[in-house]
Design a protein around this motif. Structure first.
Motif, PDB file in Angstrom:
ATOM      1  N   MET A  73       1.599   3.846  -1.447  1.00 52.31           N
ATOM      2  CA  MET A  73       0.469   2.979  -1.137  1.00 52.31           C
ATOM      3  C   MET A  73       0.918   1.794  -0.290  1.00 52.31           C
ATOM      4  O   MET A  73       0.315   1.467   0.739  1.00 52.31           O
ATOM      5  CB  MET A  73      -0.174   2.483  -2.431  1.00 52.31           C
ATOM      6  CG  MET A  73      -1.326   1.508  -2.223  1.00 52.31           C
ATOM      7  SD  MET A  73      -1.770   0.608  -3.742  1.00 52.31           S
ATOM      8  CE  MET A  73      -0.394  -0.549  -3.851  1.00 52.31           C
ATOM      9  N   LYS A  74       1.985   1.164  -0.704  1.00 46.85           N
ATOM     10  CA  LYS A  74       2.486  -0.007   0.010  1.00 46.85           C
ATOM     11  C   LYS A  74       3.188   0.377   1.308  1.00 46.85           C
ATOM     12  O   LYS A  74       2.919  -0.193   2.367  1.00 46.85           O
ATOM     13  CB  LYS A  74       3.459  -0.768  -0.892  1.00 46.85           C
ATOM     14  CG  LYS A  74       4.159  -1.920  -0.194  1.00 46.85           C
ATOM     15  CD  LYS A  74       5.489  -2.217  -0.875  1.00 46.85           C
ATOM     16  CE  LYS A  74       6.297  -3.159  -0.015  1.00 46.85           C
ATOM     17  NZ  LYS A  74       7.735  -3.015  -0.261  1.00 46.85           N
TER      18      LYS A  74
ATOM     19  N   VAL B 298      -2.869   7.527  -2.005  1.00 43.63           N
ATOM     20  CA  VAL B 298      -2.982   8.100  -3.343  1.00 43.63           C
ATOM     21  C   VAL B 298      -3.081   6.933  -4.323  1.00 43.63           C
ATOM     22  O   VAL B 298      -2.181   6.103  -4.391  1.00 43.63           O
ATOM     23  CB  VAL B 298      -1.764   8.977  -3.685  1.00 43.63           C
ATOM     24  CG1 VAL B 298      -1.886   9.532  -5.094  1.00 43.63           C
ATOM     25  CG2 VAL B 298      -1.633  10.109  -2.670  1.00 43.63           C
ATOM     26  N   ASP B 299      -4.178   6.859  -5.040  1.00 46.88           N
ATOM     27  CA  ASP B 299      -4.418   5.730  -5.933  1.00 46.88           C
ATOM     28  C   ASP B 299      -3.462   5.787  -7.128  1.00 46.88           C
ATOM     29  O   ASP B 299      -3.512   6.719  -7.934  1.00 46.88           O
ATOM     30  CB  ASP B 299      -5.875   5.776  -6.423  1.00 46.88           C
ATOM     31  CG  ASP B 299      -6.261   4.528  -7.193  1.00 46.88           C
ATOM     32  OD1 ASP B 299      -5.377   3.718  -7.526  1.00 46.88           O
ATOM     33  OD2 ASP B 299      -7.467   4.358  -7.466  1.00 46.88           O
ATOM     34  N   PRO B 300      -2.583   4.775  -7.292  1.00 47.54           N
ATOM     35  CA  PRO B 300      -1.652   4.799  -8.424  1.00 47.54           C
ATOM     36  C   PRO B 300      -2.275   4.345  -9.734  1.00 47.54           C
ATOM     37  O   PRO B 300      -1.624   4.376 -10.773  1.00 47.54           O
ATOM     38  CB  PRO B 300      -0.558   3.818  -7.978  1.00 47.54           C
ATOM     39  CG  PRO B 300      -1.274   2.841  -7.104  1.00 47.54           C
ATOM     40  CD  PRO B 300      -2.344   3.628  -6.392  1.00 47.54           C
ATOM     41  N   LYS B 301      -3.520   3.858  -9.665  1.00 47.06           N
ATOM     42  CA  LYS B 301      -4.301   3.416 -10.832  1.00 47.06           C
ATOM     43  C   LYS B 301      -3.877   2.041 -11.363  1.00 47.06           C
ATOM     44  O   LYS B 301      -4.723   1.212 -11.669  1.00 47.06           O
ATOM     45  CB  LYS B 301      -4.255   4.436 -11.971  1.00 47.06           C
ATOM     46  CG  LYS B 301      -4.706   5.843 -11.585  1.00 47.06           C
ATOM     47  CD  LYS B 301      -6.133   5.858 -11.063  1.00 47.06           C
ATOM     48  CE  LYS B 301      -6.579   7.281 -10.707  1.00 47.06           C
ATOM     49  NZ  LYS B 301      -7.917   7.312 -10.087  1.00 47.06           N
ATOM     50  N   ILE B 302      -2.571   1.781 -11.467  1.00 47.10           N
ATOM     51  CA  ILE B 302      -2.165   0.494 -12.041  1.00 47.10           C
ATOM     52  C   ILE B 302      -2.402  -0.657 -11.064  1.00 47.10           C
ATOM     53  O   ILE B 302      -2.485  -1.813 -11.463  1.00 47.10           O
ATOM     54  CB  ILE B 302      -0.693   0.502 -12.506  1.00 47.10           C
ATOM     55  CG1 ILE B 302       0.256   0.745 -11.334  1.00 47.10           C
ATOM     56  CG2 ILE B 302      -0.473   1.532 -13.602  1.00 47.10           C
ATOM     57  CD1 ILE B 302       1.723   0.560 -11.706  1.00 47.10           C
TER      58      ILE B 302
ATOM     59  N   PRO C  74      -5.670   0.150  -4.516  1.00 47.78           N
ATOM     60  CA  PRO C  74      -5.272   0.093  -3.111  1.00 47.78           C
ATOM     61  C   PRO C  74      -6.165  -0.801  -2.248  1.00 47.78           C
ATOM     62  O   PRO C  74      -5.661  -1.557  -1.410  1.00 47.78           O
ATOM     63  CB  PRO C  74      -5.363   1.551  -2.658  1.00 47.78           C
ATOM     64  CG  PRO C  74      -5.190   2.347  -3.899  1.00 47.78           C
ATOM     65  CD  PRO C  74      -5.853   1.541  -4.975  1.00 47.78           C
ATOM     66  N   LYS C  75      -7.487  -0.710  -2.431  1.00 43.87           N
ATOM     67  CA  LYS C  75      -8.397  -1.523  -1.622  1.00 43.87           C
ATOM     68  C   LYS C  75      -8.183  -3.005  -1.898  1.00 43.87           C
ATOM     69  O   LYS C  75      -8.123  -3.824  -0.967  1.00 43.87           O
ATOM     70  CB  LYS C  75      -9.836  -1.117  -1.945  1.00 43.87           C
ATOM     71  CG  LYS C  75     -10.926  -2.009  -1.351  1.00 43.87           C
ATOM     72  CD  LYS C  75     -10.992  -1.940   0.146  1.00 43.87           C
ATOM     73  CE  LYS C  75     -12.300  -2.523   0.689  1.00 43.87           C
ATOM     74  NZ  LYS C  75     -12.618  -3.882   0.202  1.00 43.87           N
ATOM     75  N   LYS C  76      -8.045  -3.375  -3.156  1.00 40.96           N
ATOM     76  CA  LYS C  76      -7.809  -4.781  -3.499  1.00 40.96           C
ATOM     77  C   LYS C  76      -6.449  -5.254  -2.981  1.00 40.96           C
ATOM     78  O   LYS C  76      -6.295  -6.387  -2.525  1.00 40.96           O
ATOM     79  CB  LYS C  76      -7.906  -4.978  -5.011  1.00 40.96           C
ATOM     80  CG  LYS C  76      -9.326  -4.833  -5.555  1.00 40.96           C
ATOM     81  CD  LYS C  76      -9.364  -5.074  -7.063  1.00 40.96           C
ATOM     82  CE  LYS C  76     -10.794  -4.939  -7.596  1.00 40.96           C
ATOM     83  NZ  LYS C  76     -10.845  -5.142  -9.076  1.00 40.96           N
ATOM     84  N   PHE C  77      -5.459  -4.369  -3.070  1.00 41.69           N
ATOM     85  CA  PHE C  77      -4.132  -4.698  -2.560  1.00 41.69           C
ATOM     86  C   PHE C  77      -4.201  -4.970  -1.058  1.00 41.69           C
ATOM     87  O   PHE C  77      -3.646  -5.962  -0.558  1.00 41.69           O
ATOM     88  CB  PHE C  77      -3.176  -3.537  -2.855  1.00 41.69           C
ATOM     89  CG  PHE C  77      -1.755  -3.773  -2.443  1.00 41.69           C
ATOM     90  CD1 PHE C  77      -0.849  -4.341  -3.321  1.00 41.69           C
ATOM     91  CD2 PHE C  77      -1.311  -3.411  -1.177  1.00 41.69           C
ATOM     92  CE1 PHE C  77       0.477  -4.553  -2.940  1.00 41.69           C
ATOM     93  CE2 PHE C  77      -0.001  -3.613  -0.784  1.00 41.69           C
ATOM     94  CZ  PHE C  77       0.894  -4.181  -1.673  1.00 41.69           C
ATOM     95  N   LEU C  78      -4.909  -4.111  -0.318  1.00 38.64           N
ATOM     96  CA  LEU C  78      -5.050  -4.280   1.124  1.00 38.64           C
ATOM     97  C   LEU C  78      -5.842  -5.541   1.446  1.00 38.64           C
ATOM     98  O   LEU C  78      -5.487  -6.289   2.370  1.00 38.64           O
ATOM     99  CB  LEU C  78      -5.722  -3.045   1.723  1.00 38.64           C
ATOM    100  CG  LEU C  78      -5.950  -3.019   3.235  1.00 38.64           C
ATOM    101  CD1 LEU C  78      -4.654  -3.233   3.990  1.00 38.64           C
ATOM    102  CD2 LEU C  78      -6.584  -1.687   3.642  1.00 38.64           C
TER     103      LEU C  78
END
Length: 510
Positions: free
Chosen positions: A296-297, A347-351, A354-358
C-alpha cells in the motif's frame, strides 16, 4: 545503564537520523511509561564518525524535533541509548561489548536501519560484491563487511547455547526480513561449505523457533537536519546545534528533525519475547498483513508520489517538496497517480485504511511547511526504487482484466521523467548534479549523447535499451503496452526548454 549492561533486551545497528528519532524514541516512550527498564545498545556499522562526533561527546543523547503540519514544533530529549559502539573488531573494546550483548540470554531483538543498500551482496549482473567476495575468501574473524560481522556475532550467540533471537529490519524495503535472512545465510553457508563454521550453525539460523527474521513496514519522513531548525533551537537556548557532514557524506547534528506522522508494522515473530512496542504505537500482525501495508505504501499511496515529486522537482528547480505541493501541475500529477492510478490496485491491509492514508500524505505530510525535505534527497537511489514504486502497479494492471493498462498516464510520464532526469539538464537547459545512485554510471552511459533536439532515430534506440532493463523497472518497458507513451513523453521533454513542464501538464489533462 546498569540494567542494560547486565541484561540487554534490544540491540540496534545503524546510528543515523531515522534510528535516533524513531526506534530510539519508541524505547524512550516505554522507559518513560515504566514498561521497560533497559535501554538500547547500538552499533554503527558504516560511519564511525557518528559515534565519535555525536554519541560519545553528548552522552548518547539526541534532541528529537517534531515538525507538525499546523506549523508548531515539539522537542524531546531522547536518552534511551545506553551504549553506542563501533561494529568492528578493529576496535576491540567496542567489539567486546557487542559480543557480550549477543551472548546474553536476555537479548530479545536486534534491529537494523542500515538502508536498503546495506543488505546487498550481489552486483546488478548477479556476481558477488567485491567486499562480500573478499569476506568469503577469508576466515570469519577477518570479515570487514557489516554482514560478515553480523554472522560472526550470531555465531557467538549460537556458541553461547543456541540462544533464540529476532533480527528485525526497520529499513524501507519490501520483504526486508527476507532480504536480511538471505544475506546472512549466503555468507554463513559459504563459510560452512569451507568448514570454517559448523553445520549445526546453519541449522540454528534456519530454525525459526531459534532465529526469526520478521518482515516490517516503517514510515516516517526524516529529512537531513535543517539550518532553520538549528536557529530555532539556538533561540531556545540550545547551544550545540551545529550541522555536521562526515567524511562519508552523512548529514547529522545533535538534533534530528522529522514529521509527526509515523507508522511501524511488524510481523509478530519473536522467539525470545520482545519489548512491548505496541504500547508505543507499533502494530504487530502477521506476515501477510505486513506485506499488504508495505505494498500500500510502497507501490501506491506514498513512495511513488514521493519519487514523482523528486524527479520532477530536480528538473524544475525546486529545493523543497513542500514548495512543489504549491505547484498546481505537480500537485495534480501526484493526485492522479495516487487516487486514479494507484488506489484501483491497492490491497487493503485493513489495519490502516488506504484512502485515509493517501489523504494524510497529500493534505498533512507533503504539505507540511516545516518539513525541510528536498527532491534531491528523495531522488537518491531511484534506479533501485522504480521496480517497486511503478513496476508493481503496471504488473497489477496487466494481471487484472477489468483494468486497462493503456489508461495509465502518470506512471509512463514518471518513467519518462526519470530518463529525462538522467541527462542532468533541467527544464531551463542548465546542468545540475544528479543524486547518488549505484547504477548512475551505467544508466547515464546508455543515454549519453542525447540532448535538446536530438532526432527520434538517434535517441530511440538508446532509450529502448534502457527501458528494456527489467532489473531497474521490474518489467520490460520497451515491450509493454505503455512503451509508446513513455517514449512520446520523453520526446516532448527533450524538444527544448520548458518542455518538461509541458509534458507534465499534458499528462494531467488526459
Amino acid at each position: 545503564m546498569e540494567n542494560t549492561k547486565k541484561r540487554p533486551e534490544w540491540l540496534h545497528f545503524g546510528t543515523g537520523n531515522l534510528f535516533r528519532v524513531y526506534p530510539a524514541a519508541l524505547c524512550q516512550n516505554l522507559l518513560n511509561k515504566g514498561e521497560m527498564d533497559t535501554g538500547l545498545v547500538c552499533g554503527d556499522c558504516y560511519d564511525f564518525e557518528l559515534i565519535d562526533k555525536l554519541f560519545r561527546p553528548h552522552d548518547n543523547l539526541t534532541v528529537g524535533v517534531t515538525l507538525k503540519a499546523d506549523g508548531s514544533i515539539s522537542k524531546e530529549i531522547i536518552g534511551s541509548v545506553m551504549q553506542a559502539e563501533k561494529c568492528s573488531n578493529e576496535f576491540p573494546e567496542d567489539w567486546a561489548i557487542l559480543v557480550k550483548a549477543f551472548r546474553n540470554p536476555s537479548l530479545k531483538m536486534v534491529s537494523f536501519t542500515i538502508t536498503e543498500k546495506g543488505y546487498a551482496i550481489y552486483n546488478t549482473d548477479g556476481t558477488l560484491l567485491d567486499s562480500i567476495r573478499d569476506d568469503l575468501k577469508n576466515l570469519p574473524m577477518k570479515a570487514h563487511t557489516f554482514l560478515g560481522r553480523l554472522v560472526i556475532l550470531l555465531l557467538e550467540r549460537f556458541n553461547a547455547g543456541k540462544l533464540p533471537i529476532a533480527l528485525v529490519s526497520f529499513d524501507n524495503s519490501p520483504h526486508n526480513g527476507e532480504k536480511l535472512q538471505k544475506a546472512v545465510l549466503k555468507i554463513a553457508q559459504t563459510w560452512q561449505i569451507k568448514k570454517l563454521i559448523p553445520k549445526e550453525f546453519i541449522d540454528y539460523l534456519t530454525d525459526s523457533s531459534k532465529v526469526a527474521f520478521p518482515w516490517t513496514m516503517i514510515d516516517k519522513i526524516t529529512p537531513r537536519p535543517n539550518e532553520k531548525i538549528a536557529e530555532l533551537l539556538k533561540k531556545d537556548g540550545y547551544e550545540d546545534a551545529a550541522l555536521i557532514i562526515t567524511r562519508k557524506g552523512t548529514y547529522c547534528s545533535t538534533f534530528v528533525n522529522s514529521e509527526e506522522v509515523q507508522y511501524l508494522v511488524i510481523e509478530d515473530q519473536f522467539p525470545n519475547g520482545r519489548p512491548p512496542l505496541e504500547k508505543a504505537g507499533v502494530y504487530f500482525t502477521d506476515r501477510e498483513t505486513v506485506n499488504k501495508v508495505e505494498k500500500m505504501k510502497g507501490c501506491t499511496c506514498l513512495n511513488p508520489l514521493h519519487t514523482a515529486l523528486a524527479i520532477s522537482g530536480c528538473l524544475l528547480g525546486y529545493k523543497l517538496i513542500y514548495d512543489e505541493m504549491k505547484d498546481n501541475d505537480l500537485r495534480k500529477m501526484i493526485e492522479i497517480l495516487g487516487y486514479k492510478e494507484g488506489l484501483p490496485v491497492v490491497v487493503d491491509p485493513k489495519i490502516i485504511n488506504p484512502k485515509k492514508f493517501l489523504d494524510e500524505v497529500l493534505t498533512k505530510r507533503f504539505t507540511n511547511p516545516f518539513m525541510p525535505d528536498t527532491p534531491q534527497r528523495i531522488a537518491t537511489d531511484t534506479s533501485q526504487k522504480l521496480s517497486i514504486r511503478f513496476g508493481e502497479t503496471v504488473k497489477a494492471y496487466l494481471a487484472n482484466p477489468e483494468l486497462d493498462v493503456k489508461s495509465l498516464e502518470i506512471v509512463p510520464l514518471v518513467l519518462a521523467l526519470w530518463c529525462r532526469y538522467l541527462l542532468a539538464i533541467d527544464d531551463e537547459g542548465k546542468s545540475f548534479e544528479l543524486s547518488s545512485d549505484p547504477f548512475l554510471g551505467e544508466v547515464c552511459m546508455i543515454l549519453e549523447g542525447i540532448k535538446f533536439g536530438s532526432p527520434k532515430e538517434e535517441f530511440e534506440p538508446k532509450l529502448e535499451t534502457l527501458l528494456s532493463n527489467e532489473k531497474i523497472f521490474g518489467f520490460n518497458v520497451s515491450e509493454s503496452p505503455i512503451a509508446e507513451k513513455v517514449k512520446s513523453y520523453f520526446e516532448i521533454m527533450i524538444s527544448g526548454k520548458g518542455k518538461v513542464r509541458e509534458a507534465i501538464a499534458q499528462a494531467c489533462r488526459k
